[in-house]
Every structure is written in structure tokens, then in C-alpha cells.
Design a protein around this motif. Structure first.
Motif, PDB file in Angstrom:
ATOM      1  N   GLY A  95      19.877  34.047  91.718  1.00  0.00           N
ATOM      2  CA  GLY A  95      21.016  33.281  91.659  1.00  0.00           C
ATOM      3  C   GLY A  95      22.011  33.613  90.564  1.00  0.00           C
ATOM      4  N   ARG A  96      21.457  34.466  89.695  1.00  0.00           N
ATOM      5  CA  ARG A  96      22.464  35.272  88.560  1.00  0.00           C
ATOM      6  C   ARG A  96      22.500  36.753  88.876  1.00  0.00           C
ATOM      7  NH1 ARG A  96      24.021  31.234  88.444  1.00  0.00           N
ATOM      8  NH2 ARG A  96      23.989  29.650  86.742  1.00  0.00           N
ATOM      9  N   VAL A  97      23.553  37.553  88.427  1.00  0.00           N
ATOM     10  CA  VAL A  97      23.869  38.782  88.851  1.00  0.00           C
ATOM     11  C   VAL A  97      22.766  39.651  88.148  1.00  0.00           C
ATOM     12  CG1 VAL A  97      25.325  39.197  86.816  1.00  0.00           C
ATOM     13  CG2 VAL A  97      25.447  40.690  88.899  1.00  0.00           C
ATOM     14  N   HIS A  98      22.188  40.646  89.056  1.00  0.00           N
ATOM     15  CA  HIS A  98      21.038  41.545  88.781  1.00  0.00           C
ATOM     16  C   HIS A  98      21.457  42.433  87.707  1.00  0.00           C
ATOM     17  CE1 HIS A  98      19.235  45.399  89.568  1.00  0.00           C
ATOM     18  NE2 HIS A  98      17.959  44.740  89.235  1.00  0.00           N
ATOM     19  N   ASP A  99      22.661  42.964  87.937  1.00  0.00           N
ATOM     20  CA  ASP A  99      23.381  44.037  86.775  1.00  0.00           C
ATOM     21  C   ASP A  99      23.325  43.621  85.500  1.00  0.00           C
ATOM     22  OD1 ASP A  99      25.016  46.898  87.052  1.00  0.00           O
ATOM     23  OD2 ASP A  99      25.946  45.364  85.559  1.00  0.00           O
ATOM     24  N   GLU A 100      22.578  44.333  84.581  1.00  0.00           N
ATOM     25  CA  GLU A 100      22.699  43.995  83.237  1.00  0.00           C
ATOM     26  C   GLU A 100      24.078  43.942  82.827  1.00  0.00           C
ATOM     27  OE1 GLU A 100      18.683  46.116  84.237  1.00  0.00           O
ATOM     28  OE2 GLU A 100      20.774  46.396  84.869  1.00  0.00           O
TER      29      GLU A 100
END
Length: 582
Positions: free
Chosen positions: A285-290
Motif C-alpha cells: 500500500g506504499r510505493v516500493h521504490d525507495e
């Protein structure tokens, strides 16, 4: 097991690769691969449910592809782990959604080591599962920038520093908007913004020094799109997520698409990776890309979540020339810019504005000069094929629970190839053509002995060739002859005419994207010995196109016809070739 069979036996088999398919009337392009269409689909084309047969497609390759996608959620030969936790796919042709399938799990693992959750806590993937699109976000940023170009707020050839003065340092004063969109700016591929204080993250990108001269080469770069996102914000006066919402997703009714999805939808969102550096635990539910995460979940290169149905609406809008159900997000000229190759100097990296073009490594048989799409690091991809007015969308969570578990490129190839093979290639003249199939093993089609000959022997046939553009001699069609009953074979030099055909005589034929039949001629030196002729196809082991077809085979010498393939099918023997009957 490959077997050698007489053509007459093959033609008597009731079920071949195209059996059961309703044949469109002659002259109709519905469901045809060998009659590519120019321009865009009618602006009134809207997505609707249907079956492959209702769209004029062969259902068998589509079923085979989706079964394979499902199998890869369980095990993959030669790999320790499944290819991905879950997968959702959608295929559409001429506005008809011909396949929508879900397999595996949107949540399957408890940690980064692959410990499976108890069955009662796993959550199955559904056709409305929301996936982190990763770099497919770049397409939304590119469309938003193209809208600003259309509005006159951005000039494609203008230096980025005209809009972002702080960008024009360290040799970047002449980098253009177009170079950002085509990854030819010379900027480095990656940055690690999450390691910097929040107030330094965007300034750090603006202060990057090119690693190569702008315009001198292609390098896929996240910083290009991070800068482009900032550029869209600057000229529009609004945050990027608002621009995308107001001008793309809301007009198109893409209700499940956007940045930072609400927590209320968490049960529908596919989990990605268990991250330890930076420590984030199981990301869902939160973007994977750091980098996108460190920028608050909204960035030009990553951050958008979506479903296959929402992406199909966007895809159809682009196939329609920028309009869907009366809502226009770009004019036709703007969509053509997205799908025009600006990287002709770098042939392996064809690129429109943000969109990758003609990339067989994931577009497979749908590849062509106008075929446009993108992939995402999390395991996502979209392919738009204007020539057949088709699209293939694949969403997976291949990084769940670890990015180290490997690539899902084979699944991208399988889905695109399944749709390509479902599109018909019809014999052009007679009722029968010979097809190499989709196998990655060599195939030969041989004549019997044609007896003693007088004078030079002419070989002619029609060929449809859609193969990988090879650099090592693979994925090619060769014609060879033997005068010692098949103990040794010699090449025949071929001359082909037709759209996309090689300009000079060649010993082998290969071609990609033209989707046209060629007329082919070759000559065998005068020899009174009995002669045999064979057509030999050597496929690429990784990426195959739509394949190779031959028909209307005719062999003559000075005294007349030695072989008329349409009238004498029993004199041809197939090893790996299949008959395609009209």
C-alpha cells in the motif's frame, strides 16, 4: 516429440493451431496480424466484454499463455522460487476484452526469506487487485508533460534550464526536454535519495553532473523522470499527483489509479518486498521504490498504483488517438509524439516521448515500429500495438517477498506472444501455408527428389517473416539445396520484394514489424543431378516473433515445373512446420 510427416497427413488432422477458429471474411482485417492498420482506432471505440472468437482471434494461444502465467505462481523449472506471488493479466483487441485472468496471491509471504503465511492469512489475487506500477509511472509523467507541450507551456526542444534554472549547472544547460523523455540526457541511471536529508533530495537531483555528453547515447535514467515531474509541477503550478488526477485519471474514470492509495483499499493491494535497507518491513500500500517513498510517494519515475481495467482504459484512449468515451487527454498529434521514435541513432533503444518502442524482449510477437509500452520493476508491463489495435497488460508482484528472486520477463513474453499468435496470418494466394509455429527448436520443410534438371533451377515462394532482429545469425529463414540425396546442403541466395524486405540479395531472411508478405526468388546452379530443396528456420532461443510462413512454393527449370506446392502437397515433408489452412 518432433516427427517427420507428409503434408497430406498433416492436412488431414482435424486440430491444428488454428482449429476451431471462425474465419473472418476475405478482406476483413478483424483479428488479422498480416493486415496492419495505419493511424488510430475510431475515437468512439470503447472497451467491452467478449471472447477471443467474437473478436476473430484463436483462443488456444491465449489460453496457453494464461495457463502458463498461473503455473509460474507455483513453480518454475530451474528456479528455487515461484516467478511471482500473484499475477493479473488483460488482453484486448479492437476494444474487445478477450481475456482477464488472476492467479496466485496478492499477499503470500510473511518475511523476506519467503516464509509462507498460513493458508487462512494468504490473500488471493483478484482481477481488481491494485498493483504498484513502479516505472510504468513514467508513462503518466510523460503524458502530463505532453499535455503541457500541447498547451504551449513547454517546448519539446527547449533546454530544461529555461523552466528549472537550478537544473542548468554542471554542464546541463543544454539538456532538452526531449532528452529527458528519451533517456538521452547523459544523466546517471540511479540515485539514492532516501539516504539524504529530505530538504536535499530534489536539490541533489538538480545538481547532478552528466556522466556522458547530452545526446551522445541512451541510458535509462530515473533522474530524467524525477526532473520531468518537477518540470510539470513548475509550469502547471500544481503538485504532480493533482495534475495526473485532474487531467488523466479523473477524465478517463480511472478510479483505482493514483499515488498513495487510501488505507481503506489495503485489502485489494498486492504486497511487494520485505525491505530491510531502509527498514520498512513488508511493503504493502506504499510505493516500493525507495526514491519515490523518500519523496512522499509522488515522483515522476515511480509511485502510481493501478488495476488492469484502469490501465486498459488508458491504453484504449491512446489507441484511439487520445480520446475515450468523449474525454480527450491528448490530441492525435500528441499521441503520435508519444509513439514516434526519436532515438534512431540508437537502434536498440527505440523510444518515443516516455514510451519504449519495438522492444521484442517483452513485446514478443506484438513488436513493431509503433508498438509502445513500458515495464515496471515490481513486475508490471503494458504493450500497445496500434497496427493490430491490441493491448497486453500484465501486473505481478514479482518482488514479493524479495527482488533477489529474479526477473519475470518470461511471463511478459508469454502474454504478448499469446496475443500475437491469436491474430491470424492467412495464406495470401492459395488455401494452405506452412507455419514454423512458436517452438524455439529448428524446423525444416523439404521437397522429395525433383529428379534430374536441365539448366538453372528457379525457386519461388511467398513468405511472411516476423522474427527477432538478429545480430548473431539466429532467427532466420534459409533456403538450401542438395544434389546428393540430402547428405550435404548448399545455400540459395534469395531476393525478396515487398514492404520491409531486404534491399540486397541475402542467403537468409529476417524481418520485424513490417507485417507484410514478400515474394521471394532464388536460383540453383545448372546441374543435371537430381535436386532436393528445403526451407530451414533457426529460431532465436529467447525471443521469437509472430513466426515464418511460406506458401505458393514453385520450383522450375528450363523444361518446366518441377514442383507446384499448392497442387502437389504430398511432395513436401515437414519437420517442425505446421500447416495453416484458410
Amino acid at each position: 516429440m518432433r516427427t517427420r510427416m507428409l503434408v497430406t497427413a498433416l492436412l488431414s488432422v482435424a486440430v491444428v493451431t488454428t482449429s476451431g477458429m471462425s474465419t473472418p471474411p476475405r478482406g476483413e482485417v478483424h483479428g488479422r496480424f498480416d493486415r496492419p492498420r495505419s493511424g488510430f482506432a475510431p475515437a468512439t471505440t470503447a472497451l467491452h466484454e467478449g471472447s477471443p472468437r467474437s473478436a476473430g482471434l484463436d483462443p488456444d494461444p491465449i489460453r496457453a499463455a494464461t495457463r502458463q502465467l498461473a503455473a509460474w505462481t507455483r513453480q518454475v523449472p530451474g528456479r528455487e522460487h515461484p516467478m511471482y506471488g500473484g499475477a493479473v493479466s488483460l488482453l484486448a483487441h479492437d476494444g474487445t476484452i478477450v481475456s482477464r485472468e488472476a492467479a496466485g496471491y496478492e499477499l503470500r509471504y510473511a518475511d523476506g526469506e519467503g516464509t509462507e503465511l498460513p493458508p487462512g492469512r494468504r490473500e488471493k489475487a483478484r482481477t481488481d487487485t491494485i498493483f504498484d506500477l513502479a516505472s510504468m509511472t513514467k508513462l503518466f509523467t510523460s503524458i502530463a508533460a505532453s499535455q503541457q507541450i500541447e498547451d504551449g507551456a513547454i517546448e519539446l526542444r527547449a533546454p530544461v534550464a529555461e523552466y528549472l534554472p537550478e537544473f542548468g549547472v554542471h554542464g546541463k544547460r543544454d539538456i532538452t526536454v526531449r532528452q529527458l523523455l528519451t533517456h538521452t540526457s547523459g544523466l546517471q541511471a540511479e540515485v539514492q535519495l532516501w539516504k539524504l536529508p529530505p530538504e536535499r533530495r530534489i536539490p541533489h537531483v538538480m545538481e547532478l553532473k552528466p556522466t556522458s555528453p547530452p545526446g551522445s547515447g541512451y541510458r535509462y535514467s530515473d533522474p530524467n523522470m524525477i526532473v520531468l515531474g518537477e518540470l510539470v509541477e513548475r509550469v502547471s503550478g500544481k503538485p504532480l499527483d493533482e495534475v495526473v488526477s485532474e487531467r488523466i485519471t479523473e477524465p478517463l474514470g480511472m478510479d483505482d489509479t493514483g499515488y498513495n492509495p487510501p488505507r481503506s483499499e489495503l485489502h485489494r493491494i498486492a504486497a511487494t518486498e520485505y525491505q530491510t535497507s531502509p527498514y520498512r518491513g513488508m511493503v504493502r500500500g506504499r510505493v516500493h521504490d525507495e526514491n519515490a517513498w523518500s519523496l512522499g510517494g509522488v515522483a515522476g519515475h515511480a509511485g502510481i498504483f493501478s488495476t488492469v481495467d484502469d490501465l486498459a482504459v488508458l491504453g484504449q484512449a491512446l489507441l484511439n488517438g487520445g480520446s475515450y468515451r468523449g474525454e480527450r487527454i491528448l490530441d492525435e498529434r500528441g499521441v503520435r509524439r508519444l509513439m514516434t521514435n526519436y532515438n534512431t541513432e540508437f537502434p536498440e533503444h527505440s523510444h518515443g516521448l516516455g514510451f519504449e518502442l519495438d522492444q521484442r524482449w517483452y513485446m514478443a510477437g506484438l513488436s513493431g515500429p509503433r508498438s509502445a509500452g513500458h515495464t515496471g520493476y515490481t513486475g508490471t508491463s503494458i504493450v500497445l500495438d496500434p497496427a493490430s489495435r491490441s493491448m497486453a497488460i500484465l501486473l505481478t508482484n514479482r518482488v514479493h517477498p524479495s527482488r533477489e528472486w529474479g526477473s519475470n520477463n518470461p511471463s511478459r513474453v508469454a502474454l504478448s506472444q499469446g496475443l500475437a499468435q491469436s491474430l491470424a496470418v492467412e495464406p495470401r494466394r492459395g488455401d494452405t501455408a506452412w507455419f514454423t509455429g512458436s517452438s524455439s527448436t529448428p524446423a525444416t520443410l523439404s521437397t522429395d527428389s525433383l529428379g534430374g534438371t536441365t539448366g538453372e533451377v528457379d525457386v519461388s515462394f511467398d513468405a511472411f517473416v516476423d522474427t527477432q532482429r538478429d545480430t548473431d545469425g539466429s532467427d532466420r529463414l534459409a533456403v538450401e539445396y542438395s544434389t546428393d540425396d540430402g547428405r550435404s546442403w548448399h545455400p540459395v541466395t534469395l531476393e525478396a520484394t515487398g514492404p520491409g524486405a531486404p534491399e540486397e540479395p541475402r542467403r537468409t531472411l529476417a524481418g520485424s514489424g513490417h507485417r507484410a508478405w514478400w515474394k521471394v526468388h532464388g536460383s540453383i546452379p545448372a546441374d543435371r543431378s537430381a535436386v532436393r530443396v528445403r526451407w530451414r528456420y533457426s529460431p532465436d532461443e529467447r525471443y521469437v516473433g509472430r513466426g515464418v510462413y511460406v506458401e505458393d512454393i514453385t520450383v522450375t527449370d528450363r523444361d518446366g515445373v518441377l514442383l507446384a506446392g499448392e497442387r502437389q502437397p504430398g511432395r513436401l515433408r515437414a519437420d517442425g512446420w505446421l500447416p495453416r489452412v484458410r
